[in-house]
Write a protein that holds these residues in place. Structure first.
Motif, PDB file in Angstrom:
ATOM      1  N   ASN A  84     -33.670  -4.008 -65.248  1.00 46.66           N
ATOM      2  CA  ASN A  84     -33.343  -3.571 -63.889  1.00 46.66           C
ATOM      3  C   ASN A  84     -33.356  -2.056 -63.724  1.00 46.66           C
ATOM      4  N   ASP A  85     -32.774  -1.336 -64.680  1.00 50.06           N
ATOM      5  CA  ASP A  85     -32.735   0.124 -64.564  1.00 50.06           C
ATOM      6  C   ASP A  85     -34.146   0.701 -64.507  1.00 50.06           C
ATOM      7  N   ASN A  86     -35.051   0.172 -65.324  1.00 50.67           N
ATOM      8  CA  ASN A  86     -36.437   0.647 -65.302  1.00 50.67           C
ATOM      9  C   ASN A  86     -37.108   0.342 -63.969  1.00 50.67           C
ATOM     10  N   SER A  87     -36.762  -0.781 -63.369  1.00 55.98           N
ATOM     11  CA  SER A  87     -37.389  -1.140 -62.091  1.00 55.98           C
ATOM     12  C   SER A  87     -36.946  -0.202 -60.976  1.00 55.98           C
ATOM     13  N   LEU A  88     -35.744   0.359 -61.104  1.00 62.74           N
ATOM     14  CA  LEU A  88     -35.258   1.294 -60.098  1.00 62.74           C
ATOM     15  C   LEU A  88     -35.923   2.662 -60.234  1.00 62.74           C
ATOM     16  N   SER A  89     -36.227   3.052 -61.460  1.00 62.11           N
ATOM     17  CA  SER A  89     -36.839   4.364 -61.674  1.00 62.11           C
ATOM     18  C   SER A  89     -38.356   4.328 -61.558  1.00 62.11           C
ATOM     19  N   GLY A  90     -38.962   3.159 -61.764  1.00 62.93           N
ATOM     20  CA  GLY A  90     -40.416   3.046 -61.683  1.00 62.93           C
ATOM     21  C   GLY A  90     -40.834   1.618 -61.410  1.00 62.93           C
ATOM     22  N   PRO A  91     -40.913   1.195 -60.151  1.00 64.73           N
ATOM     23  CA  PRO A  91     -41.189  -0.209 -59.831  1.00 64.73           C
ATOM     24  C   PRO A  91     -42.635  -0.643 -60.050  1.00 64.73           C
ATOM     25  N   GLY A  92     -43.574   0.309 -60.159  1.00 62.50           N
ATOM     26  CA  GLY A  92     -44.985  -0.052 -60.225  1.00 62.50           C
ATOM     27  C   GLY A  92     -45.350  -1.062 -61.305  1.00 62.50           C
ATOM     28  N   TYR A 148     -37.092  -5.496 -59.858  1.00 61.47           N
ATOM     29  CA  TYR A 148     -37.277  -6.532 -60.879  1.00 61.47           C
ATOM     30  C   TYR A 148     -37.120  -7.922 -60.297  1.00 61.47           C
ATOM     31  N   SER A 149     -35.950  -8.188 -59.707  1.00 63.47           N
ATOM     32  CA  SER A 149     -35.702  -9.549 -59.219  1.00 63.47           C
ATOM     33  C   SER A 149     -36.624  -9.905 -58.058  1.00 63.47           C
ATOM     34  N   SER A 150     -37.026  -8.924 -57.257  1.00 62.82           N
ATOM     35  CA  SER A 150     -37.948  -9.194 -56.155  1.00 62.82           C
ATOM     36  C   SER A 150     -39.316  -9.624 -56.663  1.00 62.82           C
ATOM     37  N   THR A 151     -39.805  -8.951 -57.710  1.00 61.78           N
ATOM     38  CA  THR A 151     -41.122  -9.330 -58.235  1.00 61.78           C
ATOM     39  C   THR A 151     -41.054 -10.655 -58.970  1.00 61.78           C
ATOM     40  N   LYS A 152     -39.923 -10.960 -59.596  1.00 65.62           N
ATOM     41  CA  LYS A 152     -39.784 -12.285 -60.206  1.00 65.62           C
ATOM     42  C   LYS A 152     -39.704 -13.364 -59.122  1.00 65.62           C
ATOM     43  N   ALA A 153     -39.012 -13.089 -58.038  1.00 70.04           N
ATOM     44  CA  ALA A 153     -38.965 -14.047 -56.930  1.00 70.04           C
ATOM     45  C   ALA A 153     -40.370 -14.284 -56.384  1.00 70.04           C
ATOM     46  N   GLY A 154     -41.132 -13.202 -56.218  1.00 69.10           N
ATOM     47  CA  GLY A 154     -42.500 -13.346 -55.738  1.00 69.10           C
ATOM     48  C   GLY A 154     -43.362 -14.163 -56.678  1.00 69.10           C
ATOM     49  N   SER A 155     -43.165 -13.975 -57.979  1.00 69.46           N
ATOM     50  CA  SER A 155     -43.964 -14.747 -58.936  1.00 69.46           C
ATOM     51  C   SER A 155     -43.607 -16.231 -58.886  1.00 69.46           C
ATOM     52  N   ASP A 156     -42.320 -16.534 -58.697  1.00 73.73           N
ATOM     53  CA  ASP A 156     -41.920 -17.943 -58.533  1.00 73.73           C
ATOM     54  C   ASP A 156     -42.618 -18.569 -57.329  1.00 73.73           C
ATOM     55  N   LEU A 157     -42.663 -17.828 -56.227  1.00 71.65           N
ATOM     56  CA  LEU A 157     -43.290 -18.366 -55.010  1.00 71.65           C
ATOM     57  C   LEU A 157     -44.785 -18.553 -55.187  1.00 71.65           C
ATOM     58  N   LEU A 158     -45.417 -17.684 -55.971  1.00 71.70           N
ATOM     59  CA  LEU A 158     -46.833 -17.894 -56.287  1.00 71.70           C
ATOM     60  C   LEU A 158     -47.026 -19.219 -57.023  1.00 71.70           C
ATOM     61  N   VAL A 159     -46.174 -19.483 -57.994  1.00 72.64           N
ATOM     62  CA  VAL A 159     -46.285 -20.742 -58.743  1.00 72.64           C
ATOM     63  C   VAL A 159     -46.145 -21.931 -57.799  1.00 72.64           C
ATOM     64  N   ARG A 160     -45.146 -21.890 -56.946  1.00 73.42           N
ATOM     65  CA  ARG A 160     -44.949 -23.010 -56.011  1.00 73.42           C
ATOM     66  C   ARG A 160     -46.166 -23.194 -55.103  1.00 73.42           C
ATOM     67  N   ALA A 161     -46.745 -22.083 -54.654  1.00 74.07           N
ATOM     68  CA  ALA A 161     -47.920 -22.178 -53.781  1.00 74.07           C
ATOM     69  C   ALA A 161     -49.123 -22.750 -54.522  1.00 74.07           C
ATOM     70  N   TRP A 162     -49.312 -22.351 -55.785  1.00 74.57           N
ATOM     71  CA  TRP A 162     -50.463 -22.856 -56.547  1.00 74.57           C
ATOM     72  C   TRP A 162     -50.292 -24.336 -56.903  1.00 74.57           C
ATOM     73  N   VAL A 163     -49.062 -24.794 -57.048  1.00 71.41           N
ATOM     74  CA  VAL A 163     -48.820 -26.230 -57.239  1.00 71.41           C
ATOM     75  C   VAL A 163     -49.207 -26.993 -55.984  1.00 71.41           C
TER      76      VAL A 163
END
Length: 332
Positions: A84-92, A148-163
């Motif tokens: 999480n700390d790394n995601s705050l300093s550099g989200p890319g 961090y948690s936003s990009t993980k949430a987005g990845s979960d939604l990608l999986v659901r969409a591809w299913v």
């Protein structure tokens, strides 16, 4: 599913899964890992050479990923930027790895019809109030707080969409906080343990009352294997072990275990967007798939983890100075 491909298998929970599978099944495992700072080949020491191989590469490399998918029966996707700390300093890097990387894997799964399991986190649900009797369930709406948690949430939604859109044979698991051997020293529990070993007082964000739901990495690994083998395609399963502890409780247990006064820690300025409480309702996993955690005694698990870091300084020492330098810049 005798031939498994594990992305991010040189990281903490990925390497634990690899060790667990090779010790408890007859499966073969290939690890695909980019070997960023959080991955270590030393975490894969001692594995049987006839059933294990390592491939260094990027999950965003579509050609490599598709080739490896075609050589395996199932894929377990651990690879992620996760601090999480790394995601705050550099989200890319979080956007690239967690979103673009997951998209690349899903397209390979779509092309090869390989069984796919996606590892995620309870942080996608946001947080709970400290006095809230509720826990996260598979139906809890997503409410992520950090890059961090936003990009993980987005990845979960990608999986659901591809299913749903393409019929990819996938499942998802969202797990609570892991602890155990081979975790990078930037993370909460190993940082405190190695600080005490170095004669440095542990530090807690804010008031130290933030609550996490802890699970031993071996229990996480056994749950993932159960979902991979018995889980229903398209379903999400939450993995927990009823391990709610405040950060202050965890540090005091570590200090007591290491023979130090339980108040020998300092409070530092809180980090932005720091979630207050996570708690997992894992009843679906228990009732549908018959899974139960084995590490019920958190103090015993911490004692084993402390012993591992005491005995494996050569593993964690090369990481320590750089990790502490980052915290020092942030005043933490």
């Amino acid at each position: 599913m005798d031939r498994l491909l594990v992305t991010g298998g040189a990281g903490f929970i990925g390497s634990d899964f690899v060790h667990y599978v090779l010790a408890n099944t007859d499966k073969t495992v290939t690890v695909l890992d980019k070997l960023t700072y959080a991955g270590s080949l030393a975490s894969l020491d001692g594995l049987p050479s006839d059933r294990f191989r390592f491939v260094q590469g990027d999950i965003c490399d579509a050609a490599l990923v598709t080739q490896l998918f075609g050589e395996h029966d199932a894929v377990v996707h651990y690879a992620a930027e996760s601090h999480n700390d790394n995601s705050l300093s550099g989200p890319g890097p979080f956007v690239q790895t967690n979103l673009v990387g997951t998209y690349t894997l899903l397209e390979a799964a779509r092309a090869t019809n390989v069984r796919y399991h996606h590892i995620s986190t309870d942080e996608v649900y946001g947080d709970l109030e400290l006095d809230d009797p509720e826990r996260f369930t598979e139906q809890t709406p997503y409410n992520p707080s950090s890059p961090y948690s936003s990009t993980k949430a987005g990845s979960d939604l990608l999986v659901r969409a591809w299913v749903r859109s393409f019929g990819v044979a996938a499942t998802i698991s969202n797990c609570s906080n892991n602890y155990g051997p081979r975790q990078h020293v930037e993370k909460f529990i190993p940082r405190q343990i190695t600080n005490v070993l170095d004669g440095v007082r542990p530090r807690l964000y804010g008031d130290g009352r933030n609550v996490r739901d802890w699970i031993h990495a071996d229990d996480h690994s056994s749950a993932v294997l159960r979902i991979l083998e018995r889980g229903q395609i398209g379903e999400t399963y939450l993995i927990g072990a009823d391990g709610e502890k405040s950060n202050r409780d965890v540090v005091e247990i570590i200090l007591e275990t290491m023979g130090q006064p339980t108040d020998a820690y300092d409070l530092v300025v809180d980090r932005p967007g720091h979630d207050r409480r996570y708690a997992i309702d894992w009843s679906k996993l228990r009732e549908e798939l018959g899974w139960e955690p084995q590490y019920r005694d958190f103090r015993a698990g911490i004692a084993d983890t402390v012993a591992w870091y005491r005995e494996n300084e050569s593993w964690w020492r090369p990481q320590k100075a750089e990790a502490e330098a980052k915290y020092a810049i942030a005043g933490q």
